[in-house]
Design a protein around this motif. Structure first.
Motif, PDB file in Angstrom:
ATOM      1  N   SER A 236      40.463  67.740  70.821  1.00 62.34           N
ATOM      2  CA  SER A 236      39.622  66.555  70.633  1.00 62.34           C
ATOM      3  C   SER A 236      38.724  66.326  71.846  1.00 62.34           C
ATOM      4  CB  SER A 236      40.507  65.330  70.390  1.00 62.34           C
ATOM      5  OG  SER A 236      39.727  64.166  70.252  1.00 62.34           O
ATOM      6  N   GLU A 237      39.298  66.508  73.039  1.00 62.54           N
ATOM      7  CA  GLU A 237      38.520  66.351  74.267  1.00 62.54           C
ATOM      8  C   GLU A 237      37.424  67.419  74.358  1.00 62.54           C
ATOM      9  OE1 GLU A 237      39.343  66.848  79.043  1.00 62.54           O
ATOM     10  OE2 GLU A 237      40.961  66.007  77.802  1.00 62.54           O
ATOM     11  N   LEU A 238      37.758  68.649  74.009  1.00 58.78           N
ATOM     12  CA  LEU A 238      36.783  69.738  74.040  1.00 58.78           C
ATOM     13  C   LEU A 238      35.658  69.479  73.044  1.00 58.78           C
ATOM     14  CD1 LEU A 238      35.909  72.580  74.952  1.00 58.78           C
ATOM     15  CD2 LEU A 238      37.484  73.518  73.245  1.00 58.78           C
ATOM     16  N   ARG A 239      36.011  69.011  71.879  1.00 58.69           N
ATOM     17  CA  ARG A 239      35.016  68.712  70.841  1.00 58.69           C
ATOM     18  C   ARG A 239      34.005  67.690  71.332  1.00 58.69           C
ATOM     19  NH1 ARG A 239      36.147  64.987  65.657  1.00 58.69           N
ATOM     20  NH2 ARG A 239      34.627  65.833  64.168  1.00 58.69           N
ATOM     21  N   ALA A 240      34.479  66.703  72.110  1.00 62.57           N
ATOM     22  CA  ALA A 240      33.592  65.654  72.616  1.00 62.57           C
ATOM     23  C   ALA A 240      32.607  66.195  73.650  1.00 62.57           C
ATOM     24  CB  ALA A 240      34.425  64.529  73.230  1.00 62.57           C
ATOM     25  N   LYS A 241      32.955  67.310  74.290  1.00 62.07           N
ATOM     26  CA  LYS A 241      32.057  67.884  75.305  1.00 62.07           C
ATOM     27  C   LYS A 241      30.810  68.492  74.676  1.00 62.07           C
ATOM     28  CE  LYS A 241      35.626  69.002  78.751  1.00 62.07           C
ATOM     29  NZ  LYS A 241      36.372  70.096  79.439  1.00 62.07           N
ATOM     30  N   GLU A 242      30.950  69.090  73.505  1.00 63.27           N
ATOM     31  CA  GLU A 242      29.817  69.718  72.817  1.00 63.27           C
ATOM     32  C   GLU A 242      29.851  69.338  71.341  1.00 63.27           C
ATOM     33  OE1 GLU A 242      29.162  73.860  73.346  1.00 63.27           O
ATOM     34  OE2 GLU A 242      29.271  73.777  75.530  1.00 63.27           O
ATOM     35  N   PRO A 243      29.455  68.111  71.008  1.00 68.43           N
ATOM     36  CA  PRO A 243      29.491  67.682  69.609  1.00 68.43           C
ATOM     37  C   PRO A 243      28.663  68.620  68.721  1.00 68.43           C
ATOM     38  CG  PRO A 243      29.063  65.829  71.071  1.00 68.43           C
ATOM     39  CD  PRO A 243      28.960  67.060  71.912  1.00 68.43           C
ATOM     40  N   GLY A 244      29.252  68.984  67.588  1.00 62.72           N
ATOM     41  CA  GLY A 244      28.552  69.838  66.644  1.00 62.72           C
ATOM     42  C   GLY A 244      28.743  71.322  66.860  1.00 62.72           C
ATOM     43  N   ASN A 245      29.376  71.721  67.959  1.00 65.64           N
ATOM     44  CA  ASN A 245      29.646  73.143  68.184  1.00 65.64           C
ATOM     45  C   ASN A 245      30.610  73.625  67.098  1.00 65.64           C
ATOM     46  OD1 ASN A 245      31.071  75.567  69.080  1.00 65.64           O
ATOM     47  ND2 ASN A 245      30.113  75.244  71.068  1.00 65.64           N
ATOM     48  N   PRO A 246      30.180  74.558  66.242  1.00 65.19           N
ATOM     49  CA  PRO A 246      31.032  74.927  65.097  1.00 65.19           C
ATOM     50  C   PRO A 246      32.374  75.527  65.504  1.00 65.19           C
ATOM     51  CG  PRO A 246      29.133  76.393  65.274  1.00 65.19           C
ATOM     52  CD  PRO A 246      28.897  75.263  66.221  1.00 65.19           C
ATOM     53  N   GLU A 247      32.397  76.255  66.630  1.00 68.57           N
ATOM     54  CA  GLU A 247      33.655  76.854  67.060  1.00 68.57           C
ATOM     55  C   GLU A 247      34.648  75.774  67.489  1.00 68.57           C
ATOM     56  OE1 GLU A 247      35.002  80.849  69.496  1.00 68.57           O
ATOM     57  OE2 GLU A 247      33.013  79.988  69.818  1.00 68.57           O
ATOM     58  N   PHE A 248      34.149  74.747  68.171  1.00 70.56           N
ATOM     59  CA  PHE A 248      35.025  73.663  68.621  1.00 70.56           C
ATOM     60  C   PHE A 248      35.433  72.769  67.449  1.00 70.56           C
ATOM     61  CE2 PHE A 248      32.797  73.847  73.033  1.00 70.56           C
ATOM     62  CZ  PHE A 248      33.358  75.101  73.245  1.00 70.56           C
ATOM     63  N   GLU A 249      34.528  72.596  66.494  1.00 73.64           N
ATOM     64  CA  GLU A 249      34.871  71.842  65.288  1.00 73.64           C
ATOM     65  C   GLU A 249      36.005  72.544  64.535  1.00 73.64           C
ATOM     66  OE1 GLU A 249      33.380  68.846  63.887  1.00 73.64           O
ATOM     67  OE2 GLU A 249      32.830  68.723  65.998  1.00 73.64           O
ATOM     68  N   MET A 250      35.886  73.867  64.422  1.00 71.98           N
ATOM     69  CA  MET A 250      36.907  74.652  63.723  1.00 71.98           C
ATOM     70  C   MET A 250      38.250  74.545  64.444  1.00 71.98           C
ATOM     71  SD  MET A 250      36.927  76.642  61.012  1.00 71.98           S
ATOM     72  CE  MET A 250      37.772  78.019  60.247  1.00 71.98           C
ATOM     73  N   LEU A 251      38.218  74.637  65.765  1.00 73.11           N
ATOM     74  CA  LEU A 251      39.448  74.528  66.549  1.00 73.11           C
ATOM     75  C   LEU A 251      40.103  73.165  66.333  1.00 73.11           C
ATOM     76  CD1 LEU A 251      41.149  76.007  68.816  1.00 73.11           C
ATOM     77  CD2 LEU A 251      39.846  74.612  70.434  1.00 73.11           C
ATOM     78  N   TYR A 252      39.308  72.107  66.364  1.00 76.85           N
ATOM     79  CA  TYR A 252      39.835  70.757  66.170  1.00 76.85           C
ATOM     80  C   TYR A 252      40.439  70.607  64.771  1.00 76.85           C
ATOM     81  CZ  TYR A 252      39.856  65.649  65.787  1.00 76.85           C
ATOM     82  OH  TYR A 252      40.227  64.347  65.587  1.00 76.85           O
ATOM     83  N   ALA A 253      39.766  71.159  63.768  1.00 75.21           N
ATOM     84  CA  ALA A 253      40.305  71.097  62.405  1.00 75.21           C
ATOM     85  C   ALA A 253      41.631  71.840  62.312  1.00 75.21           C
ATOM     86  CB  ALA A 253      39.299  71.683  61.415  1.00 75.21           C
ATOM     87  N   ASN A 254      41.695  73.017  62.918  1.00 73.96           N
ATOM     88  CA  ASN A 254      42.931  73.811  62.873  1.00 73.96           C
ATOM     89  C   ASN A 254      44.092  73.085  63.539  1.00 73.96           C
ATOM     90  OD1 ASN A 254      41.498  75.823  61.606  1.00 73.96           O
ATOM     91  ND2 ASN A 254      41.266  77.087  63.425  1.00 73.96           N
ATOM     92  N   GLU A 255      43.810  72.406  64.649  1.00 74.65           N
ATOM     93  CA  GLU A 255      44.893  71.690  65.338  1.00 74.65           C
ATOM     94  C   GLU A 255      45.336  70.466  64.537  1.00 74.65           C
ATOM     95  OE1 GLU A 255      46.380  73.212  67.637  1.00 74.65           O
ATOM     96  OE2 GLU A 255      44.810  74.723  67.742  1.00 74.65           O
ATOM     97  N   ASN A 256      44.411  69.831  63.830  1.00 71.31           N
ATOM     98  CA  ASN A 256      44.816  68.747  62.928  1.00 71.31           C
ATOM     99  C   ASN A 256      45.703  69.280  61.815  1.00 71.31           C
ATOM    100  OD1 ASN A 256      43.647  65.864  63.261  1.00 71.31           O
ATOM    101  ND2 ASN A 256      41.955  67.187  63.884  1.00 71.31           N
ATOM    102  N   LEU A 257      45.339  70.427  61.288  1.00 68.53           N
ATOM    103  CA  LEU A 257      46.146  71.041  60.233  1.00 68.53           C
ATOM    104  C   LEU A 257      47.552  71.343  60.744  1.00 68.53           C
ATOM    105  CD1 LEU A 257      45.560  71.942  57.270  1.00 68.53           C
ATOM    106  CD2 LEU A 257      45.273  74.253  58.165  1.00 68.53           C
ATOM    107  N   ASN A 261      47.696  66.576  59.824  1.00 72.06           N
ATOM    108  CA  ASN A 261      46.595  65.639  59.545  1.00 72.06           C
ATOM    109  C   ASN A 261      45.625  66.303  58.551  1.00 72.06           C
ATOM    110  OD1 ASN A 261      47.761  63.921  61.409  1.00 72.06           O
ATOM    111  ND2 ASN A 261      46.385  64.514  63.066  1.00 72.06           N
ATOM    112  N   PHE A 262      46.066  66.440  57.317  1.00 72.44           N
ATOM    113  CA  PHE A 262      45.326  67.240  56.344  1.00 72.44           C
ATOM    114  C   PHE A 262      43.974  66.643  55.985  1.00 72.44           C
ATOM    115  CE2 PHE A 262      49.884  68.066  55.528  1.00 72.44           C
ATOM    116  CZ  PHE A 262      49.891  69.401  55.880  1.00 72.44           C
ATOM    117  N   ASP A 263      43.916  65.330  55.810  1.00 72.89           N
ATOM    118  CA  ASP A 263      42.653  64.706  55.408  1.00 72.89           C
ATOM    119  C   ASP A 263      41.573  64.929  56.461  1.00 72.89           C
ATOM    120  OD1 ASP A 263      43.849  63.845  53.109  1.00 72.89           O
ATOM    121  OD2 ASP A 263      44.205  61.793  53.797  1.00 72.89           O
ATOM    122  N   GLU A 264      41.937  64.754  57.731  1.00 75.95           N
ATOM    123  CA  GLU A 264      40.972  64.949  58.813  1.00 75.95           C
ATOM    124  C   GLU A 264      40.509  66.398  58.868  1.00 75.95           C
ATOM    125  OE1 GLU A 264      38.723  63.919  62.346  1.00 75.95           O
ATOM    126  OE2 GLU A 264      39.527  62.821  60.636  1.00 75.95           O
ATOM    127  N   ALA A 265      41.459  67.339  58.734  1.00 73.14           N
ATOM    128  CA  ALA A 265      41.105  68.761  58.766  1.00 73.14           C
ATOM    129  C   ALA A 265      40.153  69.107  57.628  1.00 73.14           C
ATOM    130  CB  ALA A 265      42.372  69.609  58.687  1.00 73.14           C
TER     131      ALA A 265
END
Length: 666
Positions: A236-257, A261-265
């Protein structure tokens, strides 16, 4: 002058060929390589150098033929894919070039030329996002000291020892160089030295808080250390550093999964697909998430999109097969056969395709051909893993010898008194997911997942060891205090809270391999329930043999290997029954299939739960199921699956021999 290629002078000849190449003496370089290959036809360096010389002489068809031979020897050699990209680019086959360069950086992310050309080709095609990402990779690699660029390339090519030597020497001269520390952490992860890797990457984050590459790797090692909640926080912290970066978005989704946290993922996967609908990796991961929450038809569509975009995407075909209910058509089977047989199909795609073909042909009752693919897939996976069966045999022997009645008596009255956990243990494919689904259908019980916490504790107790060194655990259990084991139990209850969404008094930990640590579980959580999901040896072992697991379960990739593991498991469970009489409930899969209600009542009685009709109608329960049996447990029980191994009986003598006649008959 052409030197004769022999075992004594191949290296000298290769140096000569490279010298010719560097000095534009292309025909001479080609002649030397041809000479080497007469006696060493699969020499990777000679094949690569020959292909480069051929391309530079504009002999592109010959170069591509040489590269086909090279990729057949080592499909993961990134430089070969880069050279294919050069061939396609030079002849105007732009999209084929892009695909080849993408494969190149997938296998070797340190290939500067591939990133530079990918950036240029994506930019010309108007693909802004991929162009920017490739340019960023190129810029980052171009700024590295030459030694570290070599380290990165050695890591990607599997030359780990050489990479480590060069990296440590660089750090000795350059102190706390963050990129060198990051690369050393990557090397540590290759050796499963996750403690050191985590320390190095945490230090990188402190030294350079804005270094997103180090931060990204830190999240990955936290996941490997099974620190899922912390990994999510860092993602989540990494995602905030570069909003919209698809690689970081994917990482954040995977960690929610990972924490449920299925709905968020799902929201993030869907947003990513909105901007990159033809990305096979996103479609594949989205399919996994859809499967987990029971949206099977949508999962099938996602998996199909993945293989339509990349026809050799073995994981997409295997994911369809792994639904256990999907039926491949003739066209799909032909596509899989062609891709599996292709010399340029990567190793991981090949074994995924083999397991998918095994399942597809088994469904068609072509058992001979089915077993051929299962056997080939297992062999390829086994060779990749380099699994050593004696390590786990020794580990279970130590549990039998060292976790004695005297040790357990020493900790009588200690531990966390919480009765929340219900552990379901055994071998994979033994019916543990079925038992979990039955119990999770009860109003007082929540099914979570295969939780990593007991294994993480055992790893901590074992401390960091050199591979091959005698383990400290479980011998050091005797040195623990009552306060230690109570604290460990309380930590388990606290740390697993993140997986508990329903607020029920009881929850299930379905990690099958926890049977190796039942003594430890009893010490830290004396009131926990433990259920041994047992299945007949032949059926259980063969079911494991034909399953390609996402990770772990290395013992399943060979009939002899899984037979040995099953025998060790039975021996250890007998030990637990002796030292903890009455503690463990054994539930046989075949008995559940034969008489569901009796076994359900037996389960509930053991857990101290009142009978509920929903447990008999478990297939109607809506919940996330993460394992290979996710679709099977959403259907009523069918007896036809119990003895499927008998269709392959003629091939299973190695398994029978390893089990012995008594176990094989169970």
């Amino acid at each position: 002058m052409l030197a004769e290629a022999s075992s004594d002078n191949i290296d000298a000849n290769l140096r000569e060929a490279r010298s010719h190449l560097q000095n534009a003496r292309l025909a001479e370089a080609e002649a030397v390589c041809v000479g080497i290959l007469k006696n060493a036809s699969d020499n990777i360096d000679a094949l690569y150098t020959l292909a480069v010389a051929q391309r530079m002489q504009r002999q592109v068809p010959a170069a591509l033929a040489t590269l086909d031979k090279l990729i057949a020897v080592d499909s993961g050699y990134g430089r070969a894919w880069q050279e294919r990209g050069h061939c396609f680019r030079d002849t105007g086959r732009v999209e084929e070039a892009v695909a080849a360069y993408q494969r190149a950086v997938t296998h070797n992310g340190a290939l500067v030329a591939s990133w530079r050309i990918l950036s240029e080709l994506h930019d010309k095609a108007g693909r802004e996002g991929p162009a920017n990402f490739a340019h960023a990779q190129y810029t980052h690699l171009s700024a590295l000291p030459p030694e570290l660029l070599s380290v990165a390339s050695f890591i990607q090519e599997g030359r780990i020892y050489k990479a480590e030597q060069l990296c440590r020497a660089f750090l000795q001269r350059n102190g706390h160089h963050v990129e060198a520390m990051r690369l050393l952490a990557d090397i540590g992860m290759k050796f499963n030295a996750y403690d050191e890797a985590e320390f190095l990457l945490e230090s990188c984050k402190i030294l350079e808080p804005e270094n997103v590459s180090a931060h990204f790797d830190y999240v990955k090692v936290l996941r490997k250390r099974q620190k899922f909640e912390l990994a999510l926080s860092e993602a989540s912290e990494l995602r905030a550093k570069e909003p919209g970066n698809p690689e970081f978005e994917m990482l954040y989704a995977n960690e929610n999964l990972a924490v449920g946290n299925f709905d968020e993922a799902m929201l993030i996967y869907e947003a990513l697909l909105g901007s990159m609908p033809n990305n096979p990796g996103i479609n594949l991961t989205y399919g996994h998430a859809l499967k987990t929450v029971g949206r099977q038809n949508e999962a099938i569509s996602a998996y199909r999109r993945a293989y339509q975009v990349r026809p050799d995407c073995g994981d997409a075909y295997w994911s369809l097969a792994n639904l256990k209910t999907y039926q491949f058509d003739d066209i799909e089977i032909a596509q899989m056969r062609d891709r599996q047989a292709s010399p340029i199909t990567a190793l991981d795609d090949r074994y995924h395709l083999c397991f998918a073909l095994g399942k597809a042909l088994e469904d068609r009752r072509d058992y001979d051909a089915s077993f051929e693919y299962y056997e080939l897939g297992n062999r390829l996976k086994r060779e990749e893993l380099k699994y050593n069966p004696s390590r786990l045999t020794n580990e279970m022997r130590l549990q039998r010898e060292l976790v004695t009645p005297e040790l357990l008596e020493k900790f009588s009255g200690a531990g966390c008194t919480a009765a929340d956990p219900i552990f379901i243990v055994g071998l994979p494919r033994a019916g543990s997911t079925l038992l979990e689904q039955i119990l999770a259908s009860h109003s007082q019980v929540e099914g979570t997942m295969e939780l990593p916490n007991i294994f993480a504790l055992a790893f901590r107790l074992d401390r960091q060891r050199v591979v091959g060194e005698e383990p400290e655990y479980p011998a050091n259990l005797v040195d623990l205090t009552h306060e230690d084991v109570t604290r460990f139990g309380e930590e388990f209850i606290r740390d697993t809270q993140v997986y508990r969404k329903g607020g029920t008094p009881f929850f299930i930990d379905k990690m099958p391999n926890n049977f190796r640590h039942i003594g430890l579980i009893n010490m830290i959580l004396p009131n926990a329930k433990i259920i041994d999901a047992r299945r007949g040896a032949m059926g259980c072992c063969f079911s494991g043999f034909k399953q390609l697991f996402a990770e772990g379960q290395e013992f399943t990739y060979g009939l002899e290997e899984i037979g040995q593991y099953y025998a060790d498991y039975v021996q250890l469970m007998d030990h637990w029954d002796n030292v903890l009489p009455g503690k463990i409930l054994r539930v046989r899969y075949e008995e559940v299939v034969a008489d569901l209600e009796t076994q359900v009542r037996r389960l509930l009685d053991y857990c101290g739960l009142p009978f509920e009709e929903a447990c008999l109608n478990f297939h109607q329960t809506e919940r996330a199921v993460r394992t290979a049996s996710s679709e099977q447990v959403r259907q009523p029980i069918f007896k036809s699956g119990v003895d499927q191994w008998e269709n392959f009986s003629d091939f299973l003598d190695p398994l029978r021999t390893k089990l012995g006649p008594e176990l094989a008959a169970t």
